[in-house]
Write an enzyme that holds these catalytic residues in place. Structure first.
Site, short mmCIF file in Angstrom:
data_model
loop_
_atom_site.label_atom_id
_atom_site.label_comp_id
_atom_site.label_asym_id
_atom_site.label_seq_id
_atom_site.Cartn_x
_atom_site.Cartn_y
_atom_site.Cartn_z
CB ALA A 10 -0.93 0.01 1.21
CB SER A 171 -0.49 -11.19 -11.47
OG SER A 171 0.41 -12.06 -10.87
CE1 TYR A 193 -21.26 -24.78 -1.30
CE2 TYR A 193 -19.69 -22.96 -1.25
CZ TYR A 193 -20.97 -23.44 -1.52
OH TYR A 193 -21.90 -22.60 -2.01
#
Length: 280
Positions: A10, A171, A193
């Site tokens: 960041a 990416s 799941y």
């Protein structure tokens, strides 16, 4: 209650621009900057708070190319937060290409010289360093470090009433998925799941240096999005921004195999680190 957003990488580039835009969208966010360089992150934090004083901006130091750093940061985040509403996996690197002098000279005297200069095939090489964890640096930074991070942060991400939004932008791919509790259960050897859906996130490799789609995804409901679709930023000829979709060029069987390989690698790396820590 403030929404909590974690953004890796960041302190500069797209990650920094994304943080500024997110605070424009919601100036009362709790924004956590996950950065490798703490001093740079501190400067970014001060600048963000100067422009958005109502926001809450914190820092966690993490290097996703170093799993020890990932584990430390995860422990710190679990102490600080009860939940994370959005996670932007933005940090990523790309090695600088180098001219292969040997290939250049050998190609000059071959029948492939025209093809070589028209495509640059074989002329450029990229050297990928090996990390302290014994993995290729690009793979660990862009994929595996983030994979371990979200495995560790599972308690903060999984909520039956409102699952966190995991936005995989490493990416330079901007897309969003519903990070389900069932995916974590599957990774722990319980009833499977939707592990394929999750693995598709890890296979995303779309090149996208804009962040408009990431901000757009911030406002979308996960059930409205297709896990096999890339969400990309685009601009019209008149300068208007919009989000375009593109189907991923992969199948769910491949995604499932990749996911299983990541789980096996995780087991191996955890055992290696535990053994190394025990010996020291």
């Amino acid at each position: 209650m403030r929404k909590a957003v974690l953004v890796t990488g960041a302190s500069s580039g797209v990650g920094l621009a994304l943080c500024k835009r997110l605070l424009e969208e919601d100036h009362e966010l709790h924004l956590c900057l996950a950065c490798r360089n703490r001093s740079k992150a501190e400067a970014v934090r001060e600048a963000l708070l100067a422009s958005r004083p109502l926001a809450e901006v914190s820092i966690v130091q993490v290097d996703v190319s170093d799993l020890q750093s990932v584990f430390r940061a995860s422990r710190e985040l679990k102490q600080r937060f009860q939940r994370l509403d959005y996670v932007y996996l933005n940090a990523g690197i790309m090695p600088n290409p180098q001219l292969n002098i040997k290939a250049l000279f050998s190609g000059l005297f071959s029948r492939k010289v025209i093809h070589m200069f028209s495509t640059a095939e074989g002329l450029l090489t990229q050297e990928d360093q090996i990390t302290a964890d014994g993995l290729q640096e690009v793979f660990e930074t862009n994929v595996f470090g983030h994979f371990i991070l979200i495995q560790e942060l599972a308690p903060l991400l999984c909520h039956s009433d409102s699952p966190s939004q995991l936005i995989w932008t490493s990416s330079r791919n901007a897309r969003k998925s519903n990070f389900c509790l069932e995916d974590i259960q599957h990774s722990r050897g319980q009833e499977p799941y939707s592990s394929s859906k999750y693995a598709v996130d890890l296979l995303s490799v779309a090149v996208n240096r804009n962040f408009n789609s990431r901000v757009w995804l911030f406002h979308q409901k996960p059930e409205s999005l297709n896990p096999l679709t890339k969400y990309l930023s685009a601009t019209t000829g008149f300068g208007s921004n919009y989000v375009m979709t593109q189907k991923m060029d992969l199948d769910e069987d491949t995604a499932e195999k990749f996911y299983q390989n990541l789980l096996e690698l995780e087991k191996h790396v955890r055992a290696t680190i535990q053994k190394r820590n025990h010996q020291s």
